[in-house]
Motif scaffolding. Structure first.
Motif, mmCIF file in Angstrom:
data_model
loop_
_atom_site.group_PDB
_atom_site.id
_atom_site.type_symbol
_atom_site.label_atom_id
_atom_site.label_comp_id
_atom_site.label_asym_id
_atom_site.label_seq_id
_atom_site.Cartn_x
_atom_site.Cartn_y
_atom_site.Cartn_z
ATOM 1 N N GLU A 1 0.639 -1.036 0.258
ATOM 2 C CA GLU A 1 0.197 -0.153 -0.224
ATOM 3 C C GLU A 1 0.764 1.632 -0.053
ATOM 4 N N GLN A 2 2.015 1.112 0.875
ATOM 5 C CA GLN A 2 2.811 2.102 1.017
ATOM 6 C C GLN A 2 3.839 2.872 -0.433
ATOM 7 N N VAL A 3 4.247 1.431 -1.243
ATOM 8 C CA VAL A 3 4.729 1.394 -2.479
ATOM 9 C C VAL A 3 3.844 2.251 -3.176
ATOM 10 N N GLY A 4 2.159 1.641 -3.618
ATOM 11 C CA GLY A 4 1.305 2.374 -4.526
ATOM 12 C C GLY A 4 0.787 2.676 -3.615
ATOM 13 N N SER A 5 1.116 4.031 -3.409
ATOM 14 C CA SER A 5 0.658 5.408 -2.738
ATOM 15 C C SER A 5 1.785 6.192 -3.649
ATOM 16 N N PHE B 1 -2.746 -0.692 -13.301
ATOM 17 C CA PHE B 1 -1.395 -0.227 -13.450
ATOM 18 C C PHE B 1 -0.628 0.184 -11.990
ATOM 19 N N ARG B 2 -0.840 0.752 -11.256
ATOM 20 C CA ARG B 2 0.552 0.704 -10.190
ATOM 21 C C ARG B 2 0.763 -0.754 -10.107
ATOM 22 N N ALA B 3 0.099 -1.762 -9.583
ATOM 23 C CA ALA B 3 0.703 -3.085 -9.002
ATOM 24 C C ALA B 3 1.356 -3.632 -9.900
ATOM 25 N N VAL C 1 4.313 -8.921 -21.149
ATOM 26 C CA VAL C 1 3.138 -9.524 -21.387
ATOM 27 C C VAL C 1 2.686 -11.146 -20.931
ATOM 28 N N GLY C 2 1.917 -10.740 -21.425
ATOM 29 C CA GLY C 2 1.441 -12.598 -20.531
ATOM 30 C C GLY C 2 0.467 -12.098 -19.509
ATOM 31 N N GLN C 3 0.962 -11.031 -18.674
ATOM 32 C CA GLN C 3 -0.121 -10.827 -17.534
ATOM 33 C C GLN C 3 -1.170 -9.756 -18.022
ATOM 34 N N SER C 4 -2.951 -10.387 -18.068
ATOM 35 C CA SER C 4 -3.757 -9.691 -17.949
ATOM 36 C C SER C 4 -3.520 -7.749 -16.674
ATOM 37 N N ARG C 5 -4.811 -7.015 -17.351
ATOM 38 C CA ARG C 5 -5.027 -6.309 -15.746
ATOM 39 C C ARG C 5 -5.203 -7.155 -14.790
ATOM 40 N N HIS C 6 -6.378 -8.119 -15.295
ATOM 41 C CA HIS C 6 -6.607 -9.149 -13.997
ATOM 42 C C HIS C 6 -5.370 -9.517 -13.042
ATOM 43 N N ALA C 7 -5.169 -9.804 -13.614
ATOM 44 C CA ALA C 7 -3.819 -10.645 -13.063
ATOM 45 C C ALA C 7 -2.862 -9.037 -12.914
ATOM 46 N N TRP C 8 -3.042 -7.993 -12.868
ATOM 47 C CA TRP C 8 -2.085 -7.385 -11.378
ATOM 48 C C TRP C 8 -2.989 -6.917 -10.535
ATOM 49 N N SER C 9 -4.319 -6.424 -10.731
ATOM 50 C CA SER C 9 -4.850 -6.252 -9.433
ATOM 51 C C SER C 9 -5.369 -7.961 -8.996
ATOM 52 N N ARG C 10 -5.027 -8.929 -9.453
ATOM 53 C CA ARG C 10 -4.786 -10.114 -8.150
ATOM 54 C C ARG C 10 -3.669 -9.882 -7.079
ATOM 55 N N CYS C 11 -2.751 -9.041 -8.381
ATOM 56 C CA CYS C 11 -0.868 -9.342 -7.355
ATOM 57 C C CYS C 11 -1.914 -8.287 -5.946
ATOM 58 N N GLY C 12 -1.872 -6.757 -6.506
ATOM 59 C CA GLY C 12 -2.366 -6.014 -5.630
ATOM 60 C C GLY C 12 -3.349 -6.791 -4.229
ATOM 61 N N HIS C 13 -3.572 -7.881 -4.722
ATOM 62 C CA HIS C 13 -5.282 -8.399 -3.715
ATOM 63 C C HIS C 13 -3.949 -9.548 -2.817
ATOM 64 N N ALA C 14 -3.123 -10.081 -2.866
ATOM 65 C CA ALA C 14 -2.499 -11.269 -2.814
ATOM 66 C C ALA C 14 -2.304 -11.542 -1.840
ATOM 67 N N ALA C 15 -2.367 -10.360 -1.064
ATOM 68 C CA ALA C 15 -1.855 -10.630 1.031
ATOM 69 C C ALA C 15 -3.607 -11.788 1.467
ATOM 70 N N VAL C 16 -4.353 -10.455 0.833
ATOM 71 C CA VAL C 16 -5.936 -10.335 1.215
ATOM 72 C C VAL C 16 -6.177 -11.890 0.913
ATOM 73 N N ARG C 17 -6.308 -12.219 -0.435
ATOM 74 C CA ARG C 17 -5.816 -13.654 -1.133
ATOM 75 C C ARG C 17 -5.773 -15.086 -0.566
ATOM 76 N N CYS C 18 -4.591 -14.843 0.129
ATOM 77 C CA CYS C 18 -3.890 -15.778 0.857
ATOM 78 C C CYS C 18 -4.755 -16.065 1.897
#
Length: 128
Positions: A38-42, A68-70, A99-116
């Motif tokens: 969150e800090q580095v994204g901000s 995009f930031r993720a 390449v090979g990473q969709s916008r949805h994939a980056w969104s998922r990486c931004g929420h990885a901690a919550v997901r796990c």
């Protein structure tokens, strides 16, 4: 991020590799990751970075900018520092490296901690 990129394969997207790596950590480490993310994204929440995202993507909504930031964070410390110093440094590299990473994939990486943690994937036991 570097470890997750090293674990990424065609059948294992970056966001899944990241969530799996986080799942092996203690709850404290997962929370620390989320705070840092969150800090580095901000720090990337700037008009010049948003303008670069807009030009690269041919438009950029607020949700798309979050993703995009993720994506920038997922590129690692070197690319992240370059973007902070000069968002124009992304012109051609960003999409080539994503390449090979969709916008949805980056969104998922931004929420990885919550997901796990929500999925009960955390295997570390005594970190809570």
């Amino acid at each position: 991020m570097d470890a997750a990129r090293a674990e990424t394969r065609t059948d294992r997207p970056f966001a899944d590799a990241l969530a799996d790596l986080l799942a092996a950590r203690s709850r404290q480490e997962i929370v620390a990751y989320e705070r840092t993310f969150e800090q580095v994204g901000s720090a990337l929440y700037r008009w010049d970075v948003w303008a670069a995202a807009y030009l690269i993507g041919g438009g950029c909504s607020d949700d798309a900018f979050l993703d995009f930031r993720a994506g920038v964070i997922a590129l690692g410390q070197t690319r992240y520092d370059q973007v902070l110093a000069s968002p124009d440094s992304l012109k051609h590299r960003y999409w080539a490296e994503c390449v090979g990473q969709s916008r949805h994939a980056w969104s998922r990486c931004g929420h990885a901690a919550v997901r796990c943690t929500k999925a009960g994937r955390r295997s570390g036991s005594s970190g809570s």
